[in-house]
Design a protein around this motif. Structure first.
Motif, PDB file in Angstrom:
ATOM      1  N   VAL A  66      -6.155  -0.844   9.351  1.00 52.10           N
ATOM      2  CA  VAL A  66      -5.887   0.581   9.543  1.00 52.10           C
ATOM      3  C   VAL A  66      -4.445   0.937   9.191  1.00 52.10           C
ATOM      4  O   VAL A  66      -4.156   2.067   8.817  1.00 52.10           O
ATOM      5  CB  VAL A  66      -6.199   0.985  11.000  1.00 52.10           C
ATOM      6  N   GLU A 103     -12.407   3.205   1.388  1.00 52.88           N
ATOM      7  CA  GLU A 103     -11.054   2.823   1.006  1.00 52.88           C
ATOM      8  C   GLU A 103     -10.359   3.916   0.222  1.00 52.88           C
ATOM      9  O   GLU A 103      -9.141   3.956   0.145  1.00 52.88           O
ATOM     10  CB  GLU A 103     -11.089   1.524   0.187  1.00 52.88           C
ATOM     11  N   THR A 111       0.845  -1.186   0.000  1.00 56.12           N
ATOM     12  CA  THR A 111       0.000   0.000   0.000  1.00 56.12           C
ATOM     13  C   THR A 111       0.883   1.238   0.000  1.00 56.12           C
ATOM     14  O   THR A 111       1.818   1.348   0.783  1.00 56.12           O
ATOM     15  CB  THR A 111      -0.895   0.017   1.249  1.00 56.12           C
ATOM     16  N   TRP A 123     -10.007   6.908   1.013  1.00 54.13           N
ATOM     17  CA  TRP A 123      -9.368   7.905   1.864  1.00 54.13           C
ATOM     18  C   TRP A 123      -7.992   7.411   2.272  1.00 54.13           C
ATOM     19  O   TRP A 123      -7.841   6.545   3.112  1.00 54.13           O
ATOM     20  CB  TRP A 123     -10.227   8.195   3.099  1.00 54.13           C
ATOM     21  N   ASP A 124      -6.978   7.987   1.650  1.00 59.20           N
ATOM     22  CA  ASP A 124      -5.592   7.678   1.989  1.00 59.20           C
ATOM     23  C   ASP A 124      -4.828   8.989   1.979  1.00 59.20           C
ATOM     24  O   ASP A 124      -4.340   9.420   0.938  1.00 59.20           O
ATOM     25  CB  ASP A 124      -4.975   6.691   0.980  1.00 59.20           C
ATOM     26  N   ASP A 125      -4.757   9.640   3.123  1.00 59.52           N
ATOM     27  CA  ASP A 125      -4.126  10.950   3.226  1.00 59.52           C
ATOM     28  C   ASP A 125      -2.712  10.779   3.790  1.00 59.52           C
ATOM     29  O   ASP A 125      -2.549  10.330   4.921  1.00 59.52           O
ATOM     30  CB  ASP A 125      -4.953  11.857   4.145  1.00 59.52           C
ATOM     31  N   CYS A 172      -1.724  11.755   7.321  1.00 61.64           N
ATOM     32  CA  CYS A 172      -2.216  10.990   8.469  1.00 61.64           C
ATOM     33  C   CYS A 172      -1.045  10.247   9.102  1.00 61.64           C
ATOM     34  O   CYS A 172      -0.500   9.302   8.528  1.00 61.64           O
ATOM     35  CB  CYS A 172      -3.303  10.010   8.036  1.00 61.64           C
ATOM     36  N   ARG A 226      -3.668   2.932   6.078  1.00 59.51           N
ATOM     37  CA  ARG A 226      -4.127   4.317   6.022  1.00 59.51           C
ATOM     38  C   ARG A 226      -3.080   5.279   6.578  1.00 59.51           C
ATOM     39  O   ARG A 226      -3.115   6.467   6.290  1.00 59.51           O
ATOM     40  CB  ARG A 226      -5.423   4.480   6.816  1.00 59.51           C
TER      41      ARG A 226
END
Length: 768
Positions: free
Chosen positions: A400, A375, A44, A377-379, A382, A403
């Motif tokens: 989690v 899914e 990821t 939302w991948d900032d 964060c 992410r």
């Protein structure tokens, strides 16, 4: 859009494997091929969409007929983001040869007019229904205003105006979600390629039959069916964070959240020191409408009396930590009775996908959610996650992690904590945390082995954090590449590149022929036959030149005037023009490395801050800049103790971030982190690496030692220490002692030392 070298290698492997298969494919019937299959396995944050998009453009560039690509995802949010990015967003430049549309907007004319590739984007829900005749799916229905057949039938046929059948490629960027029914429906379209992107290789049964055929009849191994991106390459490129810091809290929620909030403010301060546009964000994962005892909560109570976990977290953030409610989003299906509404400043997003766009636009810094957060939302901003583990699910932590793993700015920073994902896991029992730890270790080992996992526990009060503060104020210069002297010689090369815009000869390809299915005849005499087509689809000279240059050194692109109109020329992939562009790109990369210099900039220095240390592996020192360090191998540990005895201030340099020195080598590692930094006096800093055999042998060794300076400040010099005795011809002539390498009169020279203590003294005190 610039591709990282590992991304380019992956996309090229996918394309070349398919084209090799196309030269000798398997068949189901005389006119139906067994589809080529490939799984893209990647961490990821590695840029799977970038790899898939570039693979599609590479495949398109070598096919004789413009292809159709069906790009699928499971979630609506992911599909909408993909469409936006591929059509006009950050990935659009990778797909210059395609026209991108939502699947249901595709018309018959789009399929028949094959002047460009056609990219269709959709969720699997647009077609995932077995009974087509009774289906309400628009893809199976006939639009009488535009066609005599349904879109599904048009895609099956996919003929151009002159009767050629267009190649059909399926991309599923969440391949682990591919079901048996979905696969069977997709196979009805007779695809030429099925490309799945997934960190796991879970394969539906119907697809397994195709894979077995490829293995049996083509002799493929499992490795031939998977294009894997090494996690080390993703970490090296700075796309993901280097460390995962896992804190276990057997405490009330407030204690864990307080520690997380303190760390969040610290990260904000570190980002400000480096003048980075980072706004650290935190997520809070909990069940929604349950109390701390796991019972369903009564929503018919005033807000201040509610005990649902999202409300407790919100009240603590606002009431005790003074967080502005405008910075908090509650993204979950939290229940409220009409007589007891939440406060006006309580920002609740309970509509799932329907609320996603509004939620994203808010750019919230504190997000309270259960696992329903989309899914998409991948900032990268964060950095922190609080998780209530007594919710009952064993999968919450591992879901989690992804992410929080992405790295903002796609680079590692001097402060290690800005390269770290911080997790605060509240449990009621130590055994529960041990279970969580086991799960996370397994996931990290399987998917992210190059991301280090550091663990600490807090039974009560404040936890003993693994971050150790610097005991003295010390500064290091920024190290960068100055390519000013490379501009002119590179311009001479690019000026001599021929303008192929009006060249009908050199732009035409020669070589292999690919068979294409074509409909011959009319009426009852219509039949499908395989015909050989020699030429390939056109690409711009710019696309060819830039992607070839990125193979060698992606930074060299910034020194070239790629906006020159002559790069608008359209050429075939195997044409003489393409070959000359490849040669020019290689010469540009070589020239960039030859004329560029590595510079230490004393006008852009940074202060050494905390280091992240694994308590389980910590070794303490008395004269180091920090109380201790971890992850020292045997040689490094011996060298560190010898350094400590000199009395100089010194530090263990982080493997990523910290002091990072660029390397000027084509197609190889682009930066290097020396093991140790020593402040000898106010005029000299020494960077030392104790495993430098491979660096000595590189062509860039001279530049590695000869760092130019900009501005006033202590000069940084580089020393490499190798085990054994080496001569000036870089031959190892003895196994005893140590050799220190430095630069003298422009030549890299060795100095042999009998003991490690002597080597340390030579590194820090001898000027040569």
């Amino acid at each position: 859009m610039e591709l990282k070298p590992f991304q380019l290698r992956a996309s090229t492997q996918i394309a070349e494997r398919f084209l090799e298969y196309l030269n000798a494919p398997l068949f189901v019937t005389a006119t139906k091929r067994v589809p080529f299959y490939q799984n893209l396995s990647a961490l990821t944050g590695s840029g799977k969409t970038v790899v898939l998009a570039d693979a599609m453009e590479q495949i398109r560039s070598r096919l004789p007929v413009e292809p159709i690509v069906l790009w699928l995802s499971k979630g609506k949010v992911v599909v909408w983001q993909t469409y936006a990015n591929l059509s006009a967003g950050k990935y659009a430049s990778l797909l210059n040869g395609y026209r991108t549309k939502p699947l249901l907007e595709c018309k018959q004319a789009d399929i028949e007019q094959a002047d460009r590739g056609l990219m269709l984007v959709a969720t699997v829900g647009k077609f995932n229904q077995r009974d087509k005749e009774q289906s309400d799916r628009k893809v199976y229905q006939v639009d009488l205003d535009y066609a005599d057949h349904s879109l599904w039938e048009l895609l099956k046929k996919r003929e151009t105006e002159d009767g050629k059948r267009r190649p059909f490629l399926i991309v599923y960027d969440e391949g682990h979600n591919l079901s048996n029914q979905q696969t069977e429906l997709l196979l009805e379209l007779e695809p030429d390629v099925i490309l799945a992107a997934s960190a796991t290789t879970r394969i539906p049964e119907v697809l397994e039959r195709i894979i077995n055929r490829l293995k049996q009849d083509k002799g493929w191994k499992s490795s031939d069916l998977v294009t894997s991106i090494p996690s080390s390459a993703v970490v090296e490129a700075g796309l993901v964070k280097q460390h995962v810091l896992l804190g276990g809290y057997m405490t009330p929620m407030e204690a864990a959240v307080n520690d997380m909030f303190e760390q969040m403010e610290k990260l904000q301060g570190l980002a400000a020191q480096l003048e980075l546009p980072i706004q650290p964000k935190a997520i809070y994962v909990s069940n929604t409408n349950l109390t701390s005892t796991g019972e369903k909560e009564d929503s018919m109570r005033p807000f201040q009396e509610r005990t649902a976990r999202p409300i407790l977290i919100w009240r603590h953030l606002v009431g005790n930590l003074n967080v502005d409610p405008r910075d908090i989003a509650v993204y979950c299906n939290l229940k409220f009775h009409a007589n007891y509404p939440p406060p006006a400043n309580f920002r609740l997003f309970a509509g799932g996908e329907a609320d996603y766009d509004t939620f994203s636009a808010g750019n919230y810094r504190h997000i309270i959610f259960n696992l329903s957060l989309q899914e998409g939302w991948d900032d990268p901003d964060c950095y922190l996650a609080y998780i209530d583990k007594d919710m009952g699910s064993k999968d919450q932590i591992t879901q989690v992690i992804g992410r929080v793993l992405r790295q903002p700015g796609a680079r590692h920073y001097p402060h290690p904590e800005l390269n770290t994902a911080h997790f605060y896991i509240r449990t009621d029992e130590k055994s529960v945390f041990e279970e969580v730890l086991s799960e996370v270790k397994a996931q990290i080992a399987a998917e992210s082995p190059d991301v280090s996992l550091i663990v600490y526990k807090s039974d009560s009060g404040k936890a003993a954090k693994p971050a150790l503060a610097a005991k003295k104020t010390r500064f290091l210069p920024e190290i960068s590449v100055n390519s000013a002297e490379a501009i002119l010689p590179i311009r001479r090369i690019t000026d001599n590149i021929h303008d192929y815009r009006n060249d009908p000869v050199n732009t035409v390809g020669r070589g292999s022929q690919i068979k294409v299915l074509q409909t011959i005849g009319r009426g009852e005499e219509r039949r499908r036959e395989w015909v050989e087509v020699e030429h390939s689809n056109l690409v711009t000279a710019r696309w060819m030149f830039v992607r070839e240059l990125q193979k060698y050194h992606w930074q060299a692109v910034h020194v070239c005037d790629i906006e020159d109109p002559k790069f608008d020329a359209r050429i075939e992939h195997n044409s003489p023009a393409a070959n000359r562009l490849r040669e020019s790109a290689e010469r540009v990369a070589q020239t960039y490395c030859e004329y560029s210099t590595v510079v230490q900039n004393h006008l852009a220095f940074w202060r050494v801050g905390d280091v992240v240390v694994d308590p389980r592996d910590r070794v303490d020192f008395k004269n180091a800049l920090h109380d201790g360090y971890s992850t020292l191998n045997t040689l490094e540990k011996k060298f560190a103790f010898a350094l400590d005895e000199t009395g100089h201030d010194w530090m263990r340099n982080p493997a990523k971030g910290g002091l990072e020195i660029p390397l000027l080598d084509s197609g190889k590692t682009k930066s290097w982190n020396p093991d140790f930094i020593v402040w000898v006096d106010d005029l000299e800093i020494v960077a030392i690496d104790t495993k430098g055999d491979h660096l000595i042998l590189e062509d860039s060794a001279r530049k590695l030692f000869d760092l130019a300076s900009f501005g006033e400040g202590p000069k940084l010099k580089v020393r490499l220490v190798t085990e054994g005795e080496w001569n000036s011809y870089v031959d190892k002539v003895g196994v005893h002692g140590y050799t220190v390498w430095g630069l003298k009169r422009g030549k890299v020279l060795p100095m042999y030392c009998h003991t490690l203590e002597e080597a340390v003294r030579v590194c820090s005190e001898v000027s040569y």
